[in-house]
Design an enzyme around this catalytic site. Structure first.
Site, mmCIF file in Angstrom:
data_model
loop_
_atom_site.group_PDB
_atom_site.id
_atom_site.type_symbol
_atom_site.label_atom_id
_atom_site.label_comp_id
_atom_site.label_asym_id
_atom_site.label_seq_id
_atom_site.Cartn_x
_atom_site.Cartn_y
_atom_site.Cartn_z
ATOM 1 N N ARG A 21 0.836 -1.204 0.000
ATOM 2 C CA ARG A 21 0.000 0.000 0.000
ATOM 3 C C ARG A 21 0.874 1.259 0.000
ATOM 4 N NH1 ARG A 21 -3.747 -1.603 5.102
ATOM 5 N NH2 ARG A 21 -1.742 -2.484 5.753
ATOM 6 N N LYS A 64 1.943 1.869 7.336
ATOM 7 C CA LYS A 64 2.319 1.084 8.519
ATOM 8 C C LYS A 64 3.289 1.874 9.398
ATOM 9 C CE LYS A 64 1.066 -2.624 9.229
ATOM 10 N NZ LYS A 64 -0.160 -2.953 9.999
ATOM 11 N N TYR A 104 -0.653 4.356 10.753
ATOM 12 C CA TYR A 104 -1.021 3.362 11.774
ATOM 13 C C TYR A 104 0.198 3.115 12.653
ATOM 14 C CZ TYR A 104 -5.276 2.052 9.185
ATOM 15 O OH TYR A 104 -6.496 2.066 8.559
ATOM 16 N N HIS A 115 -0.182 1.405 16.308
ATOM 17 C CA HIS A 115 -0.398 0.260 17.216
ATOM 18 C C HIS A 115 0.719 0.190 18.278
ATOM 19 C CE1 HIS A 115 -3.761 -1.262 14.881
ATOM 20 N NE2 HIS A 115 -3.039 -1.146 13.780
ATOM 21 N N GLU A 145 -5.377 4.659 13.930
ATOM 22 C CA GLU A 145 -6.280 3.702 14.584
ATOM 23 C C GLU A 145 -6.942 4.244 15.847
ATOM 24 O OE1 GLU A 145 -2.308 2.899 16.539
ATOM 25 O OE2 GLU A 145 -2.974 3.320 14.503
ATOM 26 N N ASP A 186 -3.759 -8.923 14.826
ATOM 27 C CA ASP A 186 -2.808 -7.833 15.105
ATOM 28 C C ASP A 186 -3.017 -7.227 16.498
ATOM 29 O OD1 ASP A 186 -5.182 -6.675 14.362
ATOM 30 O OD2 ASP A 186 -4.310 -5.078 13.159
#
Length: 373
Positions: free
Chosen positions: A15, A75, A94, A96, A118, A270
């Site tokens: 992506r 990412k 993102y 995380h 997120e 995830d």
């Protein structure tokens, strides 16, 4: 503002954080856009398309990072990128953080401003930048599950929709949120028998009214789960607790109750997964078998359909990115209050409570930074 888009370097991540159409919107509004060479190729966007949109192609990842006041990614940055991130740089991607201590420490040290897709959260608790990828993953979970039910790939050898004179496959979906709903649409459209388990009666009432007749709802509890897994052909884990680990609804001992060749797809992997025996896999090596049950647990499923995923993601992120570019990160929160929740780390301080709690580190309210501008 100078917006820079590096090429993603995580395993099989095709992506890109900005489409040529998005680049054109920025340049039209007087911003400069720097795109690393071949960053869009995996999603089907050649360098020339970006150049025609007014973007400047940068030859290396180092130069790309050095140009940007705002870095847009898909990412989280990985180790080779840590040293490229500068103080006061705005990173929009993102992250995380709760599942990655080295990343958290590196971003604190960098003194950058980390805005996580997120955790951008509206007053009604919806997560507008997580939704498009949940929609993709939910639909893909059935596509993959149907594929792995084929005998040569390790499944039971059953056709999801059946044919006249044979019964269709039984699909069990744990969780009736975005992922579960999209999975149910796909499975029911292919003709499967679908049961969605959820703990919310209002949610199940809603699903009962909008879903076709081959989708049923049931209350999620251990008794019902143990009863239903005995005959299920495809089980999809679609449980999300924002920012926290998912609970294990299917435990190791339950695998022995399942039919040999049952396929498990855990979309929540995830965030730790809702199936105890699930561990993250990659698109290169997506499955493994335990007790005769096939597990598919790829942690970035949408990365396999990058053209669709990139368009879906950038449709959602672009209005926010445009406001950030026009007004700066502090003023942008005036128009989009949901961005408040998106900030995780600012200039070395953790400003998102769940991340601070996870690592037992000091927490500074985001309002400290937003009220001092």
């Amino acid at each position: 503002m100078r917006i820079a888009v590096p090429k993603e370097i995580k395993n099989n991540e095709n992506r890109v954080a900005l489409t040529p159409a998005g680049a054109q919107e920025f340049t039209k509004n007087g911003h400069q856009v720097f795109i690393q060479q071949s960053a869009g190729l995996g999603s089907g966007f050649p360098d020339l398309a970006y150049q025609n949109a007014g973007a400047i192609i940068t030859p290396t990842i180092e130069e790309t990072y050095s140009k940007g006041e705002m870095i847009m990614k898909v990412k989280e940055p990985i180790e080779p990128e840590y040293s490229l991130i500068k103080e006061n740089q705005l990173l929009f991607t993102y992250f995380h953080f709760a599942s990655n201590k080295p990343l958290t420490e590196a971003m604190i040290k960098s003194k950058a401003i980390c805005l996580a897709y997120e955790t951008v959260e509206k007053d009604d608790k919806t997560l507008p930048l997580l939704v498009p990828m949940s929609e993709v993953a939910g639909r893909m979970s059935v596509q993959k599950g149907a594929n792995y039910l084929e005998k040569p790939l390790g499944g039971r050898g059953i056709l999801l929709g059946g044919v006249p004179g044979t019964l269709p496959a039984k699909v069990l979906i744990l969780g009736g949120g975005i992922v579960g709903t999209q999975a149910a649409w796909m499975a029911s459209g292919l003709g499967a028998d679908v049961i969605i388990l959820d703990v919310s009666l209002p949610r199940m009432r809603h699903l009962s009214t909008v879903m076709p007749k081959n989708v049923k709802t049931m209350m999620s509890n251990e008794f019902n789960i143990r009863h239903l897994i005995k005959n299920a052909d495809l089980i999809i884990g679609a449980v999300l607790i924002p920012g926290a680990k998912a609970p294990h609804l299917i435990t190791r001992d339950m695998l022995k109750e399942m039919l040999p060749g049952t396929v498990l797809v855990d979309v929540a992997v995830d965030q730790g997964g809702c199936i105890e025996t699930c561990k993250p896999t990659t698109h290169e090596d997506p499955t493994y078998t335990i007790d005769g049950v096939l597990h598919y647990c790829v942690a970035n499923m949408p990365g396999a359909v990058p053209y669709t995923s990139t368009l879906a993601l950038t449709n959602a992120t672009l209005p926010y990115a445009m406001e950030l570019a026009q007004k700066g990160w502090q003023e942008a929160c005036d128009k989009y209050p949901e961005l408040h929740h998106g900030f995780n780390i600012i200039k070395g301080d953790i400003v998102y409570q769940a991340v601070a709690d996870t690592f037992h580190l000091p927490y500074v309210p985001v309002s400290y930074y937003l009220n001092h501008h």
